[in-house]
Scaffold this active site. Structure first.
Site, short mmCIF file in Angstrom:
data_model
loop_
_atom_site.label_atom_id
_atom_site.label_comp_id
_atom_site.label_asym_id
_atom_site.label_seq_id
_atom_site.Cartn_x
_atom_site.Cartn_y
_atom_site.Cartn_z
CG HIS A 169 -8.30 2.89 -0.67
ND1 HIS A 169 -8.82 1.73 -0.13
CD2 HIS A 169 -7.21 2.50 -1.40
CE1 HIS A 169 -8.09 0.70 -0.51
NE2 HIS A 169 -7.11 1.14 -1.29
CD GLU A 170 -5.15 4.66 -3.86
OE1 GLU A 170 -3.96 4.40 -3.63
OE2 GLU A 170 -5.98 3.78 -4.15
CG HIS A 220 -2.50 2.43 0.13
ND1 HIS A 220 -2.39 1.25 0.83
CD2 HIS A 220 -3.54 2.24 -0.73
CE1 HIS A 220 -3.31 0.40 0.42
NE2 HIS A 220 -4.03 0.97 -0.51
CD GLU A 260 -5.58 -2.54 -1.64
OE1 GLU A 260 -6.42 -1.63 -1.80
OE2 GLU A 260 -4.35 -2.36 -1.76
#
Length: 657
Positions: free
Chosen positions: A180-181, A184, A265
């Site tokens: 997930h990070e 980003h 998100e």
């Protein structure tokens, strides 16, 4: 998910952020003008018994264009200075953000099983994402399950996790959170997040000043004389007014955060599934958070102003009017539509003393307790949650890496040590010519690092035996360890590297490629680097530089030069472009072309890299020179490679759509 399209969307979101920010500043100016007018009205024209002589007309008389302009100029200047200061502070790299929240860097030599497992997961996902391994930080005082990525570009990005994250999550759950990070990092959210933090600090700064005035006035009244108390009575009034303005500004900031952050998100969760090929990873991590008492709460001093960069909500929703993250249930159902509504329960680990955090009153006691708890956990083998699988040991992973990459295990182990990593990079640049080689070893000896020259002399034969095909993988292995050296050590390392390249009075193309990879991925760790700015929206504007890059690739590759160039040029729509003669394809010309191509818009960069890889793979193979050219271009252009540069799986067999 197309990360390059998301980068373009992030760039457009910056414009939206600017519009919302300007609207918030204008609202702040209007509120301050109204506050000043009310203060003057009640102080000069209003009587508590008789009221106002002129009514509302008297109130409106205190609104003047001169006063409005003066107040507007003062507020705009203040906000601009605060935003600039905050941007300069945060733009030095992601490590500033992580360390500002009390994060400690996880070193490659760590023996903590939870930290070692986290490093392994980050390395695996970096390989899957075709990007350098970012430094990893841990917030040791935080039991909540949370994480964030910070930085301006992939080269200066860091990943930070809380202690609760690495201790409470199973391996596949941790992979989901880290993936997930990584999304980003790749889709341009980090730069937008830093801009958002800097701009919102400018809006809420007035409230911070008001809070300081309120506290100073309350302390100043203690033991003060009656006369001084009367003269200072304006301070709490002014402080309260500024605090109210700051509170309103904080609400505006919360609205902007929510408007910018919530949809990102959902996209990052979907990207995590794409990376790991396992929806259960991110899905189970979110379910664990729902059943975990500390949840995603973070108590670090500066976490509130950076709440939008975290994996989950850092404060309880009761304290936030505008949530920066979507509801947990909605996120779970996006990745697991068949979810039955049951959370996964994990018990918080009990410390013998409360974990410390920056600013705590008894930092020494807290840290001592945490250290004792960690030592006890290592002795009893309870560092991780009872059901958190550890996965392969570091030794097993090193052996696996050596087998997969075709590199001796001894060299893999050396690459994880800072001194060994330096020696390996120097060995990669050591010349086979005797006289030049001796001169280079003397340069290493003159660097003043004890034992380094002897280590280079020892490792150089094994590195040379690997040959050109293993040059790039070995260099990439060394980068994480090199990020842990000091600034002075890095300066010495970089100067020595340049001296080794210049020892034979010429710069080979592979030497330029290796130096660019080292410089681009290590410079942001130690010095402030100005990232490239999008200036070219069409490849036609940089047609000559494209021609140079394609010509160098065609001449250095294994295929027929004219055919390779033609294939790449046609793929980019340059039907009439002709290959440059070899004498015009110097290293200096190639370097200038690549740095200019770095200023293209985000969507153009992967298109260019795909065309070059397609041309290089036309003969069903990627030779080392071709791989190094494409990898170094991707590094300089701040563009992650869309696929692995695998010699056994050439790009012409990959779907480039």
């Amino acid at each position: 998910m197309n990360f390059f399209e998301q980068q373009d969307i992030a760039r457009r979101n910056t414009r939206l952020l600017l519009i919302m920010f300007l609207a918030a500043v204008l609202l702040l100016i209007l509120l301050v003008n109204a506050l000043v007018a009310a203060f003057l009205f009640f102080g000069q024209d209003y009587n508590i018994y008789a009221g106002s002589r002129e009514g509302m007309a008297g109130f409106w008389s205190f609104f003047t264009w001169a006063r409005f302009g003066g107040i507007g100029l003062a507020i705009t200047a203040t906000v601009a200075v605060v935003v600039l200061f905050k941007w300069v502070q945060l733009s030095t790299g992601g490590k500033v953000v992580a360390e500002g929240m009390g994060g400690s860097r996880i070193l490659p030599q760590t023996r903590d099983r939870a930290e070692r497992r986290c490093l392994n997961v980050v390395e695996e996902l970096a390989l899957a994402a075709n990007m350098p391994v970012p430094p990893v930080y841990v917030l040791n005082g935080e039991r909540g399950i949370n994480a964030f990525a910070a930085g301006i570009t992939p080269a200066d990005a860091v990943v930070a996790v809380t202690r609760g994250t690495i201790e409470q999550l199973k391996r596949h759950e941790l992979q989901g959170v880290i993936a997930h990070e990584f999304s980003h990092i790749l889709n341009g959210d980090m730069r937008l997040n830093i801009r958002l933090a800097a701009m919102l600090k400018g809006i809420t700064f007035i409230g911070d000043v008001g809070h300081i005035l309120l506290r100073s006035s309350s302390r100043g009244r203690t033991g003060a004389s009656h006369q001084s108390s009367n003269s200072g009575a304006v301070l709490p009034v002014l402080g309260l007014a500024l605090w109210i303005l700051g509170w309103l500004g904080g609400m505006a900031a919360g609205f902007i955060k929510a408007a910018i952050s919530r949809q990102k998100e959902f996209l990052a969760d979907a990207s995590a599934v794409q990376y790991t090929r396992d929806p259960d990873g991110i899905g189970d991590a979110l379910k664990v958070i729902g059943g975990y008492i500390p949840g995603t709460l973070v108590h670090a001093a500066r976490a509130t102003e950076m709440s939008h960069i975290f994996f989950g909500q850092i404060q309880h929703r009761l304290w936030q009017v505008f949530a920066t993250h979507p509801p947990l249930e909605a996120r779970i159902r996006r990745v697991d539509p068949d979810w039955n509504g049951a959370y996964i329960e994990r018990k918080p680990r009990q410390y013998s003393a409360e974990p410390s955090r920056p600013g705590a009153g008894e930092v020494g006691v807290g840290r001592a307790g945490l250290v004792l708890a960690a030592i006890a956990a290592m002795e009893t083998g309870e560092t991780l949650a009872d059901d958190a699988d550890i996965g392969p040991t570091p030794e097993e992973l090193e052996a696996q890496t050596a087998s997969e990459q075709g590199i001796p295990l001894a060299l893999v182990r050396q690459s994880h040590d800072p001194l060994g990593a330096e020696a390996l990079v120097y060995a990669l640049l050591t010349s086979p010519i005797g006289e030049v080689r001796e001169q280079q070893l003397q340069i290493v000896q003159a660097s003043g690092v004890t034992g380094l020259a002897e280590l280079v002399h020892t490792l150089e034969p094994a590195v040379r035996e690997l040959g050109a095909p293993r040059r790039l993988p070995l260099l990439e292995m060394c980068l994480p360890a090199l990020k842990s050296i000091s600034l002075q050590q890095y300066r010495t390392f970089k100067n020595t590297l340049l001296s080794l390249i210049q020892a034979d009075a010429r710069t080979e193309l592979h030497e330029w490629c290796m130096f660019q990879l080292v410089r681009h991925y290590l410079d942001p760790e130690f010095i402030q680097v100005r990232p490239s700015r999008p200036r070219y929206s069409k490849l036609q504007k940089v047609a000559y530089h494209v021609r140079v890059a394609l010509s160098v690739l065609a001449h250095e590759g294994s295929g027929e030069s004219a055919a390779v160039f033609r294939l790449g040029a046609d793929e980019l729509g340059f039907d009439t472009m002709a290959i440059l003669p070899r004498e015009q394809c110097s290293v200096a010309a190639f370097s200038q072309a690549v740095h200019e191509l770095a200023n293209c818009y985000p969507l153009l960069k992967p298109r260019l890299l795909k065309a070059m890889a397609l041309a290089a793979g036309a003969d069903d193979q990627l030779v080392p020179a071709e791989r190094e050219i494409i990898a170094s271009m991707a590094a300089v252009m701040d563009c992650p490679l869309p696929y692995p540069l695998d010699a056994d799986n050439p790009p012409n067999s990959i779907n480039l759509a």
